[in-house]
Scaffold this active site. Structure first.
Site, PDB file in Angstrom:
ATOM      1  N   HIS A 121       0.818  -1.226   0.000  1.00  0.00           N
ATOM      2  CA  HIS A 121       0.000   0.000   0.000  1.00  0.00           C
ATOM      3  C   HIS A 121       0.854   1.279   0.000  1.00  0.00           C
ATOM      4  O   HIS A 121       0.298   2.374  -0.159  1.00  0.00           O
ATOM      5  CB  HIS A 121      -0.929   0.043   1.216  1.00  0.00           C
ATOM      6  CG  HIS A 121      -2.006  -0.997   1.198  1.00  0.00           C
ATOM      7  ND1 HIS A 121      -2.860  -1.159   0.133  1.00  0.00           N
ATOM      8  CD2 HIS A 121      -2.364  -1.949   2.111  1.00  0.00           C
ATOM      9  CE1 HIS A 121      -3.702  -2.160   0.388  1.00  0.00           C
ATOM     10  NE2 HIS A 121      -3.418  -2.660   1.577  1.00  0.00           N
ATOM     11  N   ASP A 156      -2.950 -10.406  -2.670  1.00  0.00           N
ATOM     12  CA  ASP A 156      -3.522  -9.940  -1.405  1.00  0.00           C
ATOM     13  C   ASP A 156      -4.986  -9.544  -1.633  1.00  0.00           C
ATOM     14  O   ASP A 156      -5.357  -9.106  -2.720  1.00  0.00           O
ATOM     15  CB  ASP A 156      -2.714  -8.731  -0.914  1.00  0.00           C
ATOM     16  CG  ASP A 156      -3.059  -8.316   0.507  1.00  0.00           C
ATOM     17  OD1 ASP A 156      -2.343  -8.721   1.430  1.00  0.00           O
ATOM     18  OD2 ASP A 156      -4.056  -7.576   0.676  1.00  0.00           O
ATOM     19  N   HIS A 158      -6.512  -7.054  -0.650  1.00  0.00           N
ATOM     20  CA  HIS A 158      -6.619  -5.610  -0.899  1.00  0.00           C
ATOM     21  C   HIS A 158      -5.831  -5.240  -2.155  1.00  0.00           C
ATOM     22  O   HIS A 158      -4.805  -5.852  -2.462  1.00  0.00           O
ATOM     23  CB  HIS A 158      -6.066  -4.828   0.302  1.00  0.00           C
ATOM     24  CG  HIS A 158      -6.741  -5.170   1.602  1.00  0.00           C
ATOM     25  ND1 HIS A 158      -6.302  -6.186   2.431  1.00  0.00           N
ATOM     26  CD2 HIS A 158      -7.837  -4.642   2.198  1.00  0.00           C
ATOM     27  CE1 HIS A 158      -7.094  -6.262   3.490  1.00  0.00           C
ATOM     28  NE2 HIS A 158      -8.043  -5.336   3.378  1.00  0.00           N
ATOM     29  N   ASP A 243      -4.748 -12.734   3.088  1.00  0.00           N
ATOM     30  CA  ASP A 243      -5.975 -12.266   3.736  1.00  0.00           C
ATOM     31  C   ASP A 243      -7.222 -12.487   2.884  1.00  0.00           C
ATOM     32  O   ASP A 243      -8.313 -12.091   3.284  1.00  0.00           O
ATOM     33  CB  ASP A 243      -5.859 -10.794   4.181  1.00  0.00           C
ATOM     34  CG  ASP A 243      -5.249  -9.894   3.131  1.00  0.00           C
ATOM     35  OD1 ASP A 243      -5.029 -10.359   1.987  1.00  0.00           O
ATOM     36  OD2 ASP A 243      -4.988  -8.713   3.449  1.00  0.00           O
TER      37      ASP A 243
HETATM   38 ZN   LIG Z   1      -4.409  -7.097   2.524  1.00  0.00          ZN
END
Ligand SMILES: [Zn+2]
Length: 331
Positions: A121, A156, A158, A243
Site C-alpha cells: 500500500h 492480497d 486488498h 488475507d
Molecule cells: Zn491485505
C-alpha cells in the site's frame, strides 16, 4: 527464504491486526508443512537511501525518519511506527535485494521474503495501510535499473495501490492485482490499466465479495497467465497476501489454504527457475495465515500439503471475462 527476528520488533503497545505474532504464524506454518529441509535461510541487509529513493519521495522518507527519531507514533489512522519499526522496514525493503542476489548465484530456485511491515500500500508519496515503504517495489525498481523487465502479481485481498502507483506509467513493469471490490483502499478498478508509456501494463481484477477458488483459478488461466506470458518478463515478483482466506477478519473472500497452494504452483511456474521472489503482505487470522503459507510454500517446492481442500464455485467470472476483453486476451 529471507527473514529475521528483527521483524518482530515492529510493534506498538495497543493491539493491531498487523502484529508480530503474524510472522511467528508464518514460521510455524512452514514448520508444519514439512518443507524446512527444502528451504535455506538468508539474513536481510537494510535497504540504502538510494534503494528507497527509486520508489519514494525524499519528503516521505524524511517524515518516517522524523517519526522514528521521536520513538515512533501513528503515520495515519491505520499505520504505526514503534521504536524498532524503521529498522524492520529498512530490512524488509532490503530483503528482496538479498533474495535476487541469492537467486542470481543459484543458491535456490524460488525466494520467499517473510517480512513485516508489509509494503504494497505504500505509494511514491504516502505510507498507508500498515505499510511504511514498498518492499516489493524497491526490488522491482532495482531490477528495472539493471535493464530487466519485471512482472508483479498481487494476490492480497486488498488492491496493491502503492505498487500500481509507483509503476503506473512504466512499461518495464507489468502490475497485476486480484483483489476484493469494494474494499480498502478503494482503488483497483478494472479500467485502471496504466497511463502514458505504461498504458496496458496494469491489470486489475476487482472480484466481488464471496469470490472463491474457482474464480481465482479462472482468473489466472484466462487473464493473468496469458497477459504475463505476452509481457515476457525477466523476473516475477509476487505480493503474497493471505488475507483472502475465508476466515480473515479484514476481507470477505472465500479462499482456503488449498487454494493458495493451487495459485502459488501456477504463479511460480510462469518464469524459469531462479526468477521468482514472493513477498509476505497481509493475512490476519493467525491459523489461516499459518495454514495458507505452509500450503503455498509446499506447492512451490513440489510437496502436496493441504490443511484444507481447494474451494469451488463463487461469483466473479464475469469480471475475469471483462478484464480479458479489455486486455485483448484471445481465448
Ligand atoms: Zn491485505
Amino acid at each position: 527464504m529471507v527473514t529475521d527476528e528483527r521483524f518482530l520488533d515492529h510493534r506498538r503497545e495497543r493491539s493491531h491486526p498487523e502484529c508480530p505474532a503474524r510472522l511467528q504464524a508464518v514460521w510455524s506454518g512452514m514448520e508444519a508443512a514439512g518443507v524446512a529441509d527444502a528451504i535455506i535461510g538468508r539474513e536481510p541487509t537494510p535497504s540504502t537511501d538510494a534503494d528507497l529513493l527509486r520508489c519514494h519521495s525524499p519528503a516521505q522518507l524524511e517524515k518516517l525518519e522524523k517519526l522514528h527519531a521521536v520513538g515512533g507514533g501513528q503515520v495515519d489512522i491505520d499505520t504505526y511506527m514503534g521504536a524498532g519499526s524503521w529498522e524492520a522496514a529498512r530490512l524488509a525493503s532490503g530483503a528482496g535485494l538479498v533474495a535476487a542476489t541469492a537467486l542470481r548465484e543459484a543458491e535456490a530456485d524460488v525466494a520467499f521474503c517473510a517480512v513485516r511491515p508489509p509494503g504494497h500500500h505504500a505509494t511514491s508519496a504516502t505510507s498507508m495501510g500498515f505499510c511504511l515503504v514498498n518492499n516489493l517495489a524497491v526490488t522491482a525498481a532495482a531490477l528495472v535499473a539493471t535493464g530487466e523487465r519485471v512482472a508483479v502479481v498481487d494476490i492480497d485481498a486488498h488492491h496493491g495501490n502503492g505498487t500500481q502507483d509507483i509503476f503506473y506509467d512504466d512499461n518495464r513493469v507489468m502490475f497485476v492485482s486480484i483483489h476484493q471490490w469494494p474494499l480498502y483502499p478503494g482503488t483497483g478498478r478494472i479500467d485502471e490499466i496504466g497511463e502514458g508509456e505504461g498504458k496496458g501494463t496494469t491489470l486489475n481484477l476487482p472480484l466481488p465479495v464471496g469470490s472463491a477458488g474457482d474464480t481465482y483459478r479462472y482468473a489466472l488461466d484466462a487473464t493473468v497467465i496469458p497477459v504475463i506470458e505476452r509481457f515476457d518478463p525477466d523476473w516475477l515478483l509476487v505480493s503474497a497476501g493471505f488475507d483472502g482466506h475465508r476466515l480473515d477478519p479484514l476481507s470477505n473472500l472465500g479462499l482456503t489454504s488449498g487454494d493458495f497452494a493451487d495459485m502459488s504452483a501456477r504463479i511460480v511456474r510462469l518464469v524459469p527457475p531462479r526468477r521468482c521472489i514472493l513477498f509476505l503482505e497481509g493475512g490476519y487470522d493467525l491459523g489461516a495465515l499459518s495454514d495458507s503459507v505452509g500450503a503455498a510454500l509446499a506447492a512451490v517446492v513440489g510437496v502436496d500439503h493441504r490443511p484444507e481442500p481447494s474451494s469451488g464455485a463463487g461469483p466473479g467470472s464475469d469480471v475475469v471475462d471483462e478484464a480479458a476483453r479489455i486486455h485483448g486476451v484471445n481465448r
